[in-house]
Design a protein around this motif. Structure first.
Motif, PDB file in Angstrom:
ATOM      1  N   LYS A 110      37.310  42.409  44.815  1.00  0.00           N
ATOM      2  CA  LYS A 110      38.220  42.325  45.732  1.00  0.00           C
ATOM      3  C   LYS A 110      38.244  42.345  47.177  1.00  0.00           C
ATOM      4  N   PRO A 111      38.635  41.333  47.880  1.00  0.00           N
ATOM      5  CA  PRO A 111      38.136  41.077  49.463  1.00  0.00           C
ATOM      6  C   PRO A 111      38.656  42.585  49.957  1.00  0.00           C
ATOM      7  N   GLU A 112      37.670  42.942  50.830  1.00  0.00           N
ATOM      8  CA  GLU A 112      37.948  44.196  51.888  1.00  0.00           C
ATOM      9  C   GLU A 112      37.398  44.002  53.135  1.00  0.00           C
ATOM     10  N   GLN A 113      37.705  44.594  54.198  1.00  0.00           N
ATOM     11  CA  GLN A 113      37.233  44.596  55.312  1.00  0.00           C
ATOM     12  C   GLN A 113      35.943  45.628  55.714  1.00  0.00           C
ATOM     13  N   GLY A 114      34.973  44.936  55.906  1.00  0.00           N
ATOM     14  CA  GLY A 114      33.505  45.757  56.279  1.00  0.00           C
ATOM     15  C   GLY A 114      33.844  46.429  57.556  1.00  0.00           C
ATOM     16  N   SER A 115      32.981  47.504  57.433  1.00  0.00           N
ATOM     17  CA  SER A 115      32.971  48.418  59.008  1.00  0.00           C
ATOM     18  C   SER A 115      31.635  47.782  59.668  1.00  0.00           C
TER      19      SER A 115
END
Length: 288
Positions: A110-115
């Motif tokens: 599931k797409p997520e925002q990386g740090s």
């Protein structure tokens, strides 16, 4: 005549014959075995058909177990290994005439925002694809005209492939060559807007030229072949969204060949130099 890109989309459009069981066509070709990229692409379609559409593929790991027979349908059996909050895992077994020829494990994220982000750039500056000849054009230049069989194959080819370095035709041209190769590729026509189709089409394409990097220091790519080659396994990691009907650069290298096996690694970039996909494959090489 059907556009080869349309034929590829049709090839990837599997028939569902039971819950989590799909059947794929295998075109009748003059090849000794079914093209490995076809089986990998179809297996990934089968896996994707059993997942939620909001989770794109992020990796696959596969083994080529037996050569497939052209013209004989292939059945893909999907096992739903895990459905987690962020990741989905599927295992696919490809069966032809009662025998397992291939298996694949695919993971969906599931797409997520990386740090944070980083990537390696392409290994070198390369010319634009429009400035390079197609493989068929290079062969016509060298041979004068393509034999009828090769002309038919060129017309059916679903991907436009353009080698960054001119093809080597003679044994003395490989002397001192590094085990590296780079090609520009894109589908020869539109593939539609389904992201899974583009992912599976690129999976198909990823098996077309990767083992070239192993052969380059040993023999001309388009001269008489001295080795029987077969893909043993294949792994891919998908980093960013892409379209397989837009130009991508496939940067390939072989860090080692020994014991009858050659390892090849590939990095796929878009025209802006963003890394899209990483690929690793090992192939079997036996002298003819």
């Amino acid at each position: 005549m059907t556009n080869p890109a349309e034929s590829l989309v049709a090839l990837l459009d599997l028939e569902q014959i039971e819950v989590d069981i799909f059947r794929g066509r295998s075109p009748q070709e003059s090849l000794q075995r079914v093209f490995g990229g076809q089986v990998a692409g179809q297996a990934l379609v089968a896996a994707g058909r059993t997942t939620e559409g909001d989770r794109p593929v992020h990796s696959l790991h596969a083994y080529f177990l037996r050569p497939g027979r052209p013209g004989v349908p292939i059945v893909y059996q999907v096992e739903r290994v895990r459905d987690g909050r962020s990741f989905t895992t599927r295992r696919v077994t490809a069966v032809q005439q009662g025998r397992t020829i291939f298996n694949l494990t695919a993971s969906f994220h599931k797409p997520e925002q990386g740090s944070f982000e980083h990537q390696l750039p392409p290994a070198r500056e390369v010319p634009d694809p429009e400035s390079l000849p197609t493989v068929a054009d290079e062969m016509r230049e060298h041979l004068g005209a393509l034999p009828e069989q090769l002309e038919r194959m060129a017309r059916r080819q679903p991907f436009d492939i353009r080698y960054v370095d001119r093809l080597r035709w003679k044994p003395d041209e490989v002397e001192g060559a590094e085990p590296r190769s780079a090609v520009w590729m894109r589908a020869v026509g539109p593939l539609g807007d389904d992201p899974l189709v583009h992912t599976c089409a690129l999976t198909y394409a990823s098996d077309m030229t990767l083992l070239d990097a192993v052969r380059i220091p040993v023999e001309p790519l388009w001269g008489p072949r001295g080795f029987d080659m077969a893909s043993l396994d294949h792994a891919m990691w998908f980093h960013r969204p892409f379209r397989a009907d837009e130009w991508f650069l496939y940067d390939q290298e072989s860090p080692i060949a020994t014991g009858g096996r050659g390892l090849a690694r590939g990095r796929i970039y878009d025209r802006e130099g963003r890394m899209l996909v990483s690929v690793v494959q090992e192939g079997l090489f036996r002298a003819l």
